[in-house]
Scaffold this motif. Structure first.
Motif, PDB file in Angstrom:
ATOM      1  N   VAL A  86       0.851  -1.195   0.000  1.00 59.18           N
ATOM      2  CA  VAL A  86       0.000   0.000   0.000  1.00 59.18           C
ATOM      3  C   VAL A  86       0.889   1.248   0.000  1.00 59.18           C
ATOM      4  N   THR A  93      -1.864   1.150  -4.433  1.00 58.74           N
ATOM      5  CA  THR A  93      -0.709   0.268  -4.223  1.00 58.74           C
ATOM      6  C   THR A  93       0.464   0.760  -5.056  1.00 58.74           C
ATOM      7  N   ALA A 280      -3.419  -6.415  -6.398  1.00 59.19           N
ATOM      8  CA  ALA A 280      -3.542  -5.054  -5.863  1.00 59.19           C
ATOM      9  C   ALA A 280      -4.745  -4.972  -4.912  1.00 59.19           C
ATOM     10  N   THR A 283      -3.830  -6.588  -1.678  1.00 62.28           N
ATOM     11  CA  THR A 283      -2.911  -5.734  -0.913  1.00 62.28           C
ATOM     12  C   THR A 283      -3.673  -4.609  -0.220  1.00 62.28           C
TER      13      THR A 283
END
Length: 556
Positions: A86, A93, A280, A283
């Motif tokens: 992040v 991200t 992504a 995350t």
């Protein structure tokens, strides 16, 4: 005469350039690599390799595998992307899943170096963020190994490892055991052990060092049985395996929360679904909840951390110190390491104008001692207010909040780890420090009050020699301090004794023993009077003896 002198100088420069010490093309197990050779001074050069792969692109939620290798010469002159993570605002991200690379700095004198001690850096970032090169300001990377390597005559290696959901998500069982980021670090250390001789390093004299989550990672690497014989020494700055944020005790619950956020089921199909989810999205689903208060301190939100998996960590960390019996170990903290965290929980501590209510002190203590209920809070409160007197001033109350956070999050666990290391050691030596150089943002008209000491991560700029590489940003006293830290750290890497090596130190640093608890206070003005003992003993005793012996009234 001047013309002759000019010719002599020109010839000397030409000869030095022609004979510049450089490794040139280096053979590694994966193939040939070529870095960049830079001139540092007369007859002083350095080879810098950026972005050498130490493992293949990792499979999702899998241990790293060896790199398949490459043909021809790989140019290793650029940092590779950091692992997918992040951003600072947790709104997006950055980075890539292809991120298992390391960087190497090799200093040379008149001739090419051989058999140099090796220092391997593991970055911090709460197991959520970070990169092998560190923060960048005008191409001046925080974790450039150049100053340490040049001044200390050691090889410096920095490595990348998976963080956040992709590095540490775990179901708490064999379907998704977790600790992938720790396995990445271990793979990099093993690669260094196998290959560093080609770069002029001594594979039998490797020191690993790191800060915050990197310091805790260093601690985990000394405790796992998987590293036998791979390194000799270790330095943990502001983080050890015993920190309250070091181990996630209930990984399954958090894995299910992540699954729900990315619309995966929480049944037996959960892992298969997570493996197919956009990386992504995964995350971002693991980003930190930064809304905190004294009742819900930020440190309790750090849930993407290592787990006791029965493999990398076969047992609770405090039962694994026998694995570090022959490793020399330095561990320490900054005297206000908790400041940045408690300032999120209790923002009034940084305000010159607003009083911090005594109730906030109680609420923070209640959060940290909640397993022990009212008795825990009462004991904690009487311990921390015993020096207040009848009418404490507002600065005293603010400082107490920082002390509570520093003790609980960093200082006490570090003292416990030092004690366990020393009591399990056979040949391994143990050293403790307290870094106390005040924060440079404290004072009138600045963001922090003047009483703020060394905040979390304040030590990094000095260890990495920033007062030398960015001289305009620092007073001479900061160069003194940076020189001291590089001397202690690199002497230790060479000999296992921070006092013995090529660099002079301002005070003899005694070993930490289970009876004396000696430590060194590190500061720009330090001298032999900076050797002390029994760091915050009263508070260490409270957290390690008094509190655990109270009856538990609340457990998750």
């Amino acid at each position: 005469m001047m013309a002759t002198l000019g010719i002599v100088v020109a010839v000397a420069v030409f000869l030095e350039t022609v004979s510049a010490a450089s490794l040139g093309v280096v053979y590694t197990e994966g193939g040939m690599v070529q870095g960049e050779n830079i001139r540092l001074g007369f007859r002083r050069h350095m080879d810098v390799f950026r972005g050498i792969p130490f493992a293949d692109i990792p499979g999702r939620f899998e241990k790293p595998k060896r790199h398949p290798g490459w043909d021809g010469i790989m140019k290793t002159t650029e940092y590779r992307q950091r692992c997918l993570q992040v951003n600072l605002l947790m709104s997006d991200t950055r980075g890539s899943e292809d991120c298992l690379y390391l960087n190497i700095w090799v200093p040379h004198g008149r001739s090419v170096s051989t058999d140099l001690p090796v220092m391997v850096w593991i970055y911090g970032g709460g197991f959520l963020a970070g990169g092998s090169m560190g923060a960048n300001f005008l191409d001046n990377y925080l974790y450039s190994g150049q100053e340490i390597a040049d001044r200390g005559d050691v090889i410096v290696v920095t490595l990348g490892y998976r963080v956040g959901t992709l590095g540490f998500l775990s179901t708490g069982d064999s379907s998704m055991p977790g600790n992938y980021g720790l396995w990445d670090q271990q793979a990099a250390i093993a690669w260094v052990h196998r290959n560093i001789r080609s770069f002029g390093g001594d594979p039998d004299n490797i020191t690993i060092f790191g800060e915050s989550a990197g310091g805790a990672s260093v601690s985990f690497q000394t405790l796992t049985p998987h590293n036998k014989g791979l390194f000799k020494r270790a330095i943990s700055q502001s983080g050890v395996a015993l920190c309250p944020w070091g181990i996630n005790k209930n990984p399954r619950r958090f894995a299910e929360e992540i699954a729900l956020k990315v619309k995966c089921p929480t049944d037996e199909n959960m892992v298969a679904c997570l493996k197919m989810t956009d990386p992504a999205q995964l995350t971002l689903a693991g980003s930190l909840d930064v809304s905190s208060s004294p009742d819900h301190p930020i440190v309790t939100n750090l849930l993407l951390s290592p787990v006791v998996d029965g493999d990398f960590l076969p047992d609770e960390p405090y039962n694994l110190f026998h694995n570090a019996a022959d490793i020399d170990y330095i561990a320490g903290v900054n005297d206000m390491d908790g400041h940045v965290f408690t300032a999120l929980d209790v923002p009034s501590i940084n305000s010159h104008l607003v009083n911090t209510p005594i109730g906030d002190v109680k609420r923070l203590l209640a959060s940290y001692t909640k397993e022990k209920g009212t008795a825990g809070l009462e004991n904690a409160y009487s311990t921390y207010t015993s020096t207040w007197g009848a009418n404490p001033n507002k600065e005293t109350i603010k400082k107490t909040v920082v002390e509570i956070g520093t003790d609980y999050i960093f200082l006490v666990p570090t003292q416990a780890a030092l004690y366990l290391h020393a009591s399990n050691a056979t040949t391994g030596r143990t050293y403790s420090y307290l870094f106390s150089e005040p924060n440079r943002l404290g004072g009138i008209g600045r963001p922090y009050p003047s009483w703020v000491g060394a905040d979390h991560a304040d030590d990094l700029q000095y260890v990495f020699g920033k007062p030398f590489s960015s001289p305009l940003g620092y007073w001479p006293r900061y160069r003194d301090l940076s020189g001291y830290m590089i001397a202690y750290w690199t002497n230790f890497a060479k000999t296992g004794d921070p006092n013995k090596g090529d660099l002079k130190v301002p005070a003899t640093w005694p070993k930490f023993t289970t009876t004396g608890h000696q430590y060194l206070e590190i500061h720009h003005e330090m001298n032999k009077n900076y050797v002390r003992q029994k760091m915050r003993l009263r508070y260490v005793h409270f957290w390690t003896s008094v509190l655990p012996n109270l009856p538990t009234v609340f457990s998750e």
